[in-house]
Design an enzyme around this catalytic site. Structure first.
Site, PDB file in Angstrom:
ATOM      1  N   GLU A  50       5.725   1.087  -5.891  1.00 66.12           N
ATOM      2  CA  GLU A  50       5.001   2.307  -5.563  1.00 66.12           C
ATOM      3  C   GLU A  50       6.053   3.405  -5.439  1.00 66.12           C
ATOM      4  O   GLU A  50       6.986   3.286  -4.643  1.00 66.12           O
ATOM      5  CB  GLU A  50       4.295   2.078  -4.219  1.00 66.12           C
ATOM      6  CG  GLU A  50       3.168   3.010  -3.897  1.00 66.12           C
ATOM      7  CD  GLU A  50       2.563   2.660  -2.526  1.00 66.12           C
ATOM      8  OE1 GLU A  50       2.348   1.468  -2.231  1.00 66.12           O
ATOM      9  OE2 GLU A  50       2.340   3.595  -1.743  1.00 66.12           O
ATOM     10  N   ASP A  61       3.075  10.946   6.473  1.00 66.22           N
ATOM     11  CA  ASP A  61       4.274  10.123   6.472  1.00 66.22           C
ATOM     12  C   ASP A  61       5.089  10.289   7.737  1.00 66.22           C
ATOM     13  O   ASP A  61       5.205  11.383   8.283  1.00 66.22           O
ATOM     14  CB  ASP A  61       5.145  10.470   5.264  1.00 66.22           C
ATOM     15  CG  ASP A  61       4.605   9.846   4.000  1.00 66.22           C
ATOM     16  OD1 ASP A  61       4.694   8.615   3.884  1.00 66.22           O
ATOM     17  OD2 ASP A  61       4.067  10.592   3.157  1.00 66.22           O
ATOM     18  N   TYR A 175      -6.482  -0.891  -0.526  1.00 66.64           N
ATOM     19  CA  TYR A 175      -5.297  -0.852   0.321  1.00 66.64           C
ATOM     20  C   TYR A 175      -5.739  -0.679   1.777  1.00 66.64           C
ATOM     21  O   TYR A 175      -6.252   0.371   2.141  1.00 66.64           O
ATOM     22  CB  TYR A 175      -4.415   0.311  -0.135  1.00 66.64           C
ATOM     23  CG  TYR A 175      -3.042   0.428   0.493  1.00 66.64           C
ATOM     24  CD1 TYR A 175      -2.793   0.135   1.822  1.00 66.64           C
ATOM     25  CD2 TYR A 175      -1.977   0.874  -0.284  1.00 66.64           C
ATOM     26  CE1 TYR A 175      -1.524   0.266   2.365  1.00 66.64           C
ATOM     27  CE2 TYR A 175      -0.703   1.022   0.260  1.00 66.64           C
ATOM     28  CZ  TYR A 175      -0.488   0.711   1.582  1.00 66.64           C
ATOM     29  OH  TYR A 175       0.765   0.864   2.116  1.00 66.64           O
TER      30      TYR A 175
END
Lengths: 267, 406
Positions: A50, A61, A175
């Site tokens: 990824e 993040d 995911y």
């Protein structure tokens, strides 16, 4: 049309083996190094890589990946250079590639054009972290048309109705985000993760990945017992950042990653 | 034929025409939908509305005056100028209108911890104040650069019992503070309410903040009708995210004769590239939860911004403003740092009011453009905050760039 991701996960499923995905930020410390890092990770046994598309404001993040994006942008990462990087990886390795990105850099020059360029360069899927199901439709249609997987996230806060909707839009795999929070390492795998995987299986036959906060072989093994795919990001980004910026340094970081791969493959 | 109603109500997913929406990580989607449901229920609940009105009246000090700026009117020689005195709200700016509403909503939802971002510090102070008032834990994220240029407000927040967390990423200003607040919220969403300070971000924030700030325009409309017996020719307000502007504009939307002008931060001028004039130099993109006009480069990376005023120093504008501009219901312009600082001094000397650096952008625009209107016209300017927090900044600016000094 099956992508390299679909083929890879089918192959593993047939042999009842689990998959390992390694995340690194593209262009950190530079695109040439990224080409080598991906090849090294493939050599270390990662099934899929990824690649983070650097963005100036990565609000999903944690600090490790924020800093990696900042370094990549400072080193001159652009979409054009990322495409060249993917082309160069493709000359050396057939490893499936997912682009993890925020929406804005992908729509900046037109989403369809961007998606076509990514496919032509050799990418296999997009994971767009700030694009929820409600906004996804025009984009998922384009991804399907150009032959890219649409990797979607479900989280411990997602109620069943959302999981069902998201699973319907996803392709490649679904995911599962192990916990509430941003990307980054943690000491223990959250207990919410396992329940989420079970809830998600009700709505999809696609393989299920688990990620966010996995950084040790023990955590990776625990994740692989429930999930089909284990994703490790920040811990690998950290390893590569701390290693010397040489081929030997990248090899050492990839070998460290191999421990995580082995833990997943043992399950 | 009656003209069509101006409709800016967002759809179920928060789209203002082509703008707005919910562009956030999946973790926040269900909590945002819960928040929207709770907000809609609270709006219909008379006891909630009574609580909001009570605190706005007794604690914030509303209604704020609509003050006829007699000397400014005389000096400019044009229209009759009225100032909506949001600077007289408790804590010194309009920000508290929204914080009272959102903290009461948080209390209703059983959340005992609130977080906020802040640029100039006014929203942080207002959130810290309401958290103290309602007995909640409060954490405020603030860019390190903003903490330096708004040191007084940092001290105020800490005195009020809030934790102020410096944000050292990127440009270290408002944009990074929002990202950091969102990271906190993603992590602590079950216990925490995020008090977003402007009419920005993912749905329902733009419509929720507008609702809580509309008290400005409702009061102003009533006051001008009482004082002058007619509606104003124009409304002028500064626009960062755009909460004071939308709060003033919204109750006048159907009054077609009332022009609306939003004033962005022109910084060192558009050609310098150092500014925060999104409509002048940006294009449509997606940032921090919403689709709107964004200052960005050709790669879709968010550009650095500049303004002498921390509260306007932001790369994107609230989505409802983008729609109002498309509908040609509001116009957007900008003034430079120098024009704003000049207006700071002029307002002080003509009217005895130190306006916030954000708010004096609106005053500066009017000073430049007053001659567009005749002597019978009424112009209403939102003086959204007071300038005490800015005195050091203005003094340093004057020392560096010349011009009037205190």
């Amino acid at each position: 049309m099956k992508t390299r991701i679909d083929q890879c996960l089918e192959r593993l499923r047939k042999t009842r083996r689990k998959a390992f995905i390694a995340y690194i930020t593209a262009g950190d410390p530079g695109m040439a190094e990224t080409v080598d890092s991906v090849v090294q990770l493939a050599g270390a046994g990662a099934d899929i890589v990824e690649l983070g598309v650097p963005f100036s404001d990565p609000l999903a993040d944690g600090r490790v990946n924020q800093d990696a994006a900042t370094r990549a942008l400072a080193a001159g990462a652009t979409w054009g250079r990322l495409l060249k990087c993917i082309e160069q990886i493709r000359r050396k390795s057939p490893i499936p590639l997912i682009l993890y990105s925020y929406l804005n850099p992908l729509i900046s020059r037109g989403f369809e054009k961007t998606a076509r360029q990514a496919t032509a360069a050799g990418a296999d899927g997009f994971l767009i972290v700030d694009l929820p199901a409600e906004e996804m439709e025009p984009y998922s249609r384009i991804l399907g048309r150009v032959g890219l997987n649409n990797i979607c996230l479900v989280t411990p806060t997602s109620p069943s109705a959302r999981i069902r909707k998201i699973a319907g839009l996803a392709s490649g795999f679904v995911y599962c985000v192990s916990r509430e929070g941003v990307t980054g390492m943690q000491k223990q795998l959250a207990s919410s993760a396992l329940g989420l995987i079970r809830r998600t299986r009700r709505w999809t036959r696609l393989p299920i990945a688990l990620g966010f906060g996995i950084s040790t072989p023990e955590q990776a093994r625990a994740a692989a017992r429930e999930a089909d795919v284990v994703v490790v990001g920040s811990a690998i980004v950290n390893r590569f950042a701390a290693a010397p910026k040489t081929a030997a340094g990248r090899k050492a970081a990839a070998q460290w990653t191999a421990r995580l791969v082995r833990a997943v493959k043992e399950v | 034929m009656p003209r069509k109603r101006i409709d800016t109500e967002p759809d179920a997913h928060g789209h203002f025409g082509p703008y707005g929406g919910m562009f956030v990580p999946e973790t926040l989607m269900a909590p945002l939908q819960d928040l929207e449901r709770e907000f809609r229920a609270a709006r219909r609940d008379p006891s909630f509305r009574r609580d909001v009105e009570y605190y706005l009246r007794e604690y914030v000090g509303r209604p704020t005056p609509l003050y006829f700026a007699e000397r400014m009117t005389r000096e400019l020689g044009g229209p009759r100028i009225y100032l909506k005195r949001e600077d007289l709200c408790h804590t010194g700016a309009h920000k508290i209108n929204n914080c009272i509403g959102q903290c009461l909503l948080a209390r209703r939802m059983g959340k005992k911890r609130v977080i906020a971002e802040t640029g100039a510090g006014q929203h942080g102070v207002a959130t810290a104040t309401c958290a103290a008032l309602f007995g909640m834990q409060c954490v405020v994220y603030m860019g390190k650069v903003d903490m330096e240029r708004q040191a007084l407000n940092v001290f105020r927040m800490r005195s009020l019992g809030a934790e102020v967390v410096p944000v050292t990423a990127g440009q270290q200003t408002l944009k990074e503070a929002i990202s950091e607040a969102m990271r906190d919220w993603v992590t602590n969403v079950r216990t925490t309410h995020y008090v977003l300070g402007t009419a920005y971000g993912a749905h329902p924030y733009p419509v929720m903040v507008r609702t809580f700030q509309s008290v400005i325009g409702r009061e102003a409309r009533r006051q001008i009708l009482k004082q002058e017996g007619r509606l104003p020719s124009a409304l002028v307000a500064c626009v960062g995210g755009g909460s004071n502007a939308i709060g003033l504009f919204y109750p006048f939307l159907q009054d077609r004769g009332v022009e609306m002008i939003g004033v962005e931060a022109g910084g060192l001028g558009i050609r310098s590239g150092k500014h925060a004039a999104r409509f002048a130099d940006g294009r449509v993109g997606v940032l921090q939860g919403t689709r709107t006009w964004v200052l960005q480069d050709s790669e879709g990376q968010i550009r650095l911004t500049h303004s002498v005023s921390a509260g306007l120093d932001y790369a994107a504008v609230g989505p409802e403003h983008a729609l109002l501009r498309d509908l040609k219901r509001a116009d957007y312009s900008h003034v430079t740092d120098r024009e704003a600082v000049d207006a700071f001094y002029t307002l002080a000397r003509w009217e005895g009011i130190l306006g916030a650096l954000e708010s004096v952008h609106a005053v500066a625009w009017l000073m430049k453009n007053a001659r567009r209107w005749g002597k019978k016209d009424l112009i209403l300017v939102n003086l959204s905050g007071r300038g005490d927090k800015d005195v050091q900044q203005v003094s340093a600016w004057s020392a560096k760039h010349g011009g009037p000094k205190a």
